[in-house]
Design an enzyme around this catalytic site. Structure first.
Site, PDB file in Angstrom:
ATOM      1  N   GLU A 146       0.405  59.538  75.009  1.00 53.76           N
ATOM      2  CA  GLU A 146       0.086  60.308  76.354  1.00 53.76           C
ATOM      3  C   GLU A 146       1.249  60.454  77.315  1.00 53.76           C
ATOM      4  O   GLU A 146       1.104  60.999  78.428  1.00 53.76           O
ATOM      5  CB  GLU A 146      -0.843  59.807  77.268  1.00 53.76           C
ATOM      6  CG  GLU A 146      -2.356  59.714  76.547  1.00 53.76           C
ATOM      7  CD  GLU A 146      -3.037  60.851  76.024  1.00 53.76           C
ATOM      8  OE1 GLU A 146      -2.423  61.902  76.316  1.00 53.76           O
ATOM      9  OE2 GLU A 146      -4.047  60.729  75.175  1.00 53.76           O
ATOM     10  N   HIS A 170      -4.094  55.951  83.600  1.00 50.90           N
ATOM     11  CA  HIS A 170      -5.250  56.586  82.839  1.00 50.90           C
ATOM     12  C   HIS A 170      -6.094  55.427  82.199  1.00 50.90           C
ATOM     13  O   HIS A 170      -5.434  54.733  81.638  1.00 50.90           O
ATOM     14  CB  HIS A 170      -4.627  57.648  81.509  1.00 50.90           C
ATOM     15  CG  HIS A 170      -5.613  57.987  80.373  1.00 50.90           C
ATOM     16  ND1 HIS A 170      -6.934  58.532  81.021  1.00 50.90           N
ATOM     17  CD2 HIS A 170      -5.694  57.690  79.355  1.00 50.90           C
ATOM     18  CE1 HIS A 170      -7.523  58.682  79.871  1.00 50.90           C
ATOM     19  NE2 HIS A 170      -6.937  58.438  78.974  1.00 50.90           N
ATOM     20  N   HIS A 172     -10.714  54.273  81.385  1.00 53.71           N
ATOM     21  CA  HIS A 172     -11.857  54.778  80.648  1.00 53.71           C
ATOM     22  C   HIS A 172     -12.838  53.952  81.529  1.00 53.71           C
ATOM     23  O   HIS A 172     -13.507  53.284  80.817  1.00 53.71           O
ATOM     24  CB  HIS A 172     -11.769  54.532  78.979  1.00 53.71           C
ATOM     25  CG  HIS A 172     -10.747  55.017  78.253  1.00 53.71           C
ATOM     26  ND1 HIS A 172     -10.440  54.686  77.251  1.00 53.71           N
ATOM     27  CD2 HIS A 172      -9.967  55.995  78.640  1.00 53.71           C
ATOM     28  CE1 HIS A 172      -9.529  55.400  76.453  1.00 53.71           C
ATOM     29  NE2 HIS A 172      -9.103  56.009  77.331  1.00 53.71           N
ATOM     30  N   GLU A 200     -16.977  57.509 101.864  1.00 55.98           N
ATOM     31  CA  GLU A 200     -15.858  56.993 101.917  1.00 55.98           C
ATOM     32  C   GLU A 200     -14.957  57.957 100.689  1.00 55.98           C
ATOM     33  O   GLU A 200     -13.861  57.936 100.582  1.00 55.98           O
ATOM     34  CB  GLU A 200     -15.616  55.479 101.363  1.00 55.98           C
ATOM     35  CG  GLU A 200     -16.062  54.582 102.303  1.00 55.98           C
ATOM     36  CD  GLU A 200     -17.654  54.298 102.617  1.00 55.98           C
ATOM     37  OE1 GLU A 200     -18.114  53.335 103.393  1.00 55.98           O
ATOM     38  OE2 GLU A 200     -18.280  54.894 101.726  1.00 55.98           O
ATOM     39  N   HIS A 241     -14.073  61.165  77.925  1.00 51.29           N
ATOM     40  CA  HIS A 241     -12.906  60.448  77.615  1.00 51.29           C
ATOM     41  C   HIS A 241     -12.213  59.318  78.929  1.00 51.29           C
ATOM     42  O   HIS A 241     -12.339  58.063  78.694  1.00 51.29           O
ATOM     43  CB  HIS A 241     -11.522  61.538  77.279  1.00 51.29           C
ATOM     44  CG  HIS A 241     -10.435  60.542  76.736  1.00 51.29           C
ATOM     45  ND1 HIS A 241      -9.690  60.837  75.513  1.00 51.29           N
ATOM     46  CD2 HIS A 241      -9.759  59.550  77.430  1.00 51.29           C
ATOM     47  CE1 HIS A 241      -8.825  60.015  75.577  1.00 51.29           C
ATOM     48  NE2 HIS A 241      -8.621  59.375  76.434  1.00 51.29           N
TER      49      HIS A 241
END
Length: 301
Positions: A146, A170, A172, A200, A241
């Protein structure tokens, strides 16, 4: 010490090498990279995300644009012998920059125990078209698949924030991913459902959340699509994802993702109890942001 048969080592730098030689102990040079503050914050963040269940196996990745002063402090440990590799995209505004990035196929779970084989420092060339590894991944490998997505996100945020944003993460998170199977796949509906869960949320990410449909990960297409979303948002969800976020430092980026995931967990529970019976009004959300002098993205309300 010898009479008591106690073995020990003296860790010393080059300035202590003379003393070490006289005492007949081996010289063990401390790594400037491994002891750098930014490096340890990076590794600690990787470890924390894994402990939360956000990074199974080799899932997820992280990249940090290293400050010039930090590079100067560690540069003598770099090797510039490896060949240049095409990024696949051009990020001219990041030319000659250095990035600390997780390796492709590397597990977050084992990064803290073996950082030299799990992460690397990559240098971009003078056109922002190629990179080369100058430190790390000692047993071989390359930056995360990525990496083009990360670099395009860095590039977008570099221009928008004047270089203030340095970290792209990134991960998951389970509840956020779960919601992509049941919520409408558009920025407005997804953001509003999350904003509703906690006051919040609008304060932490007042610009909202971008969402992309299921796309091929590691591709240039998803890299470009994510970068387009990052022009407006600091948080982008990849359907089915995971989540991407950008910010100035480790604390801020983690805080955004943590808040999204907590709100997502609440929403999962609300849905499991039969759905919402009450919700905050648009004006109530606006009022919360006004209290903190934040510019809420009213188009998502």
């Amino acid at each position: 010490f010898r009479r008591k048969n106690i073995s020990f080592r003296i860790y010393c730098s080059a300035i202590n090498s003379d003393l070490s030689n006289k005492l007949n102990f081996p010289v063990i040079k401390m790594s400037k990279v491994l002891n750098a503050k930014f490096f340890n914050e990076f590794i600690d963040m990787v470890d924390l995300c894994c402990s939360l269940g956000w990074n199974e196996r080799n899932g997820g990745n992280m990249s940090y644009r290293i400050a010039t002063e930090d590079i100067e402090a560690i540069k003598d440990e770099f090797s510039f012998e490896k060949p240049w590799t095409s990024i696949g995209v051009t990020v001219a505004n990041l030319a000659n920059e250095y990035f600390l990035v997780t390796g492709s196929g590397k597990y977050f779970r084992y990064t803290k125990a073996d950082p030299e084989n799990s992460v690397c420092i990559a240098q971009l060339d003078e056109k922002g078209e190629n990179y080369r590894i100058v430190w790390g991944l000692a047993s071989g490998g390359r930056p995360t698949s990525e990496f083009p997505t990360h670099l395009l996100n860095h590039s977008v945020k570099f221009d928008i924030t004047g270089g203030k944003h340095r970290l792209v993460m990134h991960v998951h998170p389970v509840n956020t991913i779960a919601l992509t199977f049941v919520l409408p796949q558009n920025d407005k509906d997804f953001t509003r459902e999350i904003w509703d869960m906690m006051p919040e949320c609008a304060v932490v990410f007042p610009r909202g959340i971008g969402i992309l449909p299921l796309m091929l990960t590691g591709s240039i297409d998803i890299a470009k699509a994510t970068a387009e979303k990052f022009k407006e948002y600091d948080v982008v969800v990849w359907s089915m994802h995971g989540i991407f976020s950008s910010g100035e430092n480790f604390r801020d980026v983690f805080g955004i993702i943590e808040t999204v995931e907590k709100a997502a967990e609440i929403l999962v529970k609300v849905i499991s109890m039969g759905g919402k019976k009450v919700r905050p009004t648009a004006q109530e959300i606006i009022d919360v942001c006004d209290e903190y002098n934040l510019d809420i993205n009213k188009a998502l309300l």
